[in-house]
Design a protein around this motif. Structure first.
Motif, mmCIF file in Angstrom:
data_model
loop_
_atom_site.group_PDB
_atom_site.id
_atom_site.type_symbol
_atom_site.label_atom_id
_atom_site.label_comp_id
_atom_site.label_asym_id
_atom_site.label_seq_id
_atom_site.Cartn_x
_atom_site.Cartn_y
_atom_site.Cartn_z
ATOM 1 N N SER A 20 0.871 -1.171 0.000
ATOM 2 C CA SER A 20 0.000 0.000 0.000
ATOM 3 C C SER A 20 0.908 1.220 0.000
ATOM 4 O O SER A 20 2.115 1.104 0.208
ATOM 5 N N ILE A 21 0.341 2.373 -0.223
ATOM 6 C CA ILE A 21 1.122 3.606 -0.198
ATOM 7 C C ILE A 21 0.509 4.515 0.857
ATOM 8 O O ILE A 21 -0.682 4.798 0.821
ATOM 9 N N ALA A 22 1.330 4.942 1.816
ATOM 10 C CA ALA A 22 0.898 5.839 2.884
ATOM 11 C C ALA A 22 1.956 6.919 3.061
ATOM 12 O O ALA A 22 3.149 6.614 3.133
ATOM 13 N N ASP A 23 1.520 8.158 3.116
ATOM 14 C CA ASP A 23 2.455 9.283 3.267
ATOM 15 C C ASP A 23 3.542 9.256 2.200
ATOM 16 O O ASP A 23 4.711 9.495 2.477
ATOM 17 N N PRO A 26 5.894 3.664 -0.062
ATOM 18 C CA PRO A 26 5.335 2.317 -0.227
ATOM 19 C C PRO A 26 5.490 1.525 1.065
ATOM 20 O O PRO A 26 6.523 1.590 1.719
ATOM 21 N N ARG A 27 4.455 0.802 1.415
ATOM 22 C CA ARG A 27 4.496 -0.096 2.574
ATOM 23 C C ARG A 27 4.193 -1.492 2.065
ATOM 24 O O ARG A 27 3.314 -1.673 1.246
ATOM 25 N N PHE A 28 4.919 -2.475 2.574
ATOM 26 C CA PHE A 28 4.783 -3.836 2.104
ATOM 27 C C PHE A 28 4.436 -4.740 3.264
ATOM 28 O O PHE A 28 4.968 -4.593 4.359
ATOM 29 N N TYR A 29 3.583 -5.695 2.996
ATOM 30 C CA TYR A 29 3.143 -6.617 4.032
ATOM 31 C C TYR A 29 4.061 -7.826 4.059
ATOM 32 O O TYR A 29 4.188 -8.540 3.070
ATOM 33 N N ASP A 30 4.720 -8.033 5.173
ATOM 34 C CA ASP A 30 5.588 -9.181 5.358
ATOM 35 C C ASP A 30 4.738 -10.315 5.922
ATOM 36 O O ASP A 30 4.380 -10.308 7.101
ATOM 37 N N LYS A 31 4.369 -11.266 5.090
ATOM 38 C CA LYS A 31 3.490 -12.357 5.508
ATOM 39 C C LYS A 31 4.137 -13.231 6.582
ATOM 40 O O LYS A 31 3.458 -13.857 7.369
ATOM 41 N N HIS A 32 5.461 -13.239 6.618
ATOM 42 C CA HIS A 32 6.182 -14.053 7.595
ATOM 43 C C HIS A 32 6.006 -13.506 9.019
ATOM 44 O O HIS A 32 5.779 -14.254 9.956
#
Length: 128
Positions: A20-23, A26-32
């Motif tokens: 997602s993009i915030a401020d 880019p922000r990424f979801y680490d599923k681990h």
């Protein structure tokens, strides 16, 4: 109008992930870990943009996808954004056509996605 979409490759975990993009970051979801992470330096994650094209089965083609032209069984290329022409193109990997940039519109009969350069880094050598 073409839909603007991306997918994100996690270089550390070697798999696709959510983003997602915030401020403006880019922000990424680490599923681990189950946590969202930022990548300010651009070292861990790679965003790949949707080209606006689909293969002959309706699967979306993104930057980094390795494709074969349906009408030319020997022609194989990698989807890339070409700054010089400000367009998505295929860079041909075949020895006979190597390094040639081909506009995607030249292949009106479609493409078959063979894989991508992130999940299948050795695939280009195998299909040559």
């Amino acid at each position: 109008m073409r839909e603007i979409k991306f997918r994100a490759w996690d270089k550390d975990l070697k798999r696709w992930t959510n983003y997602s993009i915030a401020d403006d970051l880019p922000r990424f979801y680490d599923k681990h870990t189950g946590c969202w992470k930022t990548d300010k330096e651009g070292e861990r994650f790679i965003l790949c943009q949707y080209t606006g094209l689909k293969n002959f089965n309706g699967k979306e083609i993104y930057e980094g996808d390795i494709v074969r032209a349906v009408s030319f069984s020997r022609w194989i290329g990698v989807a890339k954004y070409y700054d010089k022409n400000q367009a998505f193109v295929f860079e041909c990997t075949d020895e006979n056509y190597g390094g040639n940039i081909v506009f995607m519109s030249r292949f009106d009969q479609g493409f078959k996605i063979l894989g991508n350069i992130y999940e299948n880094p050795g695939l280009l050598e195998e299909v040559r």
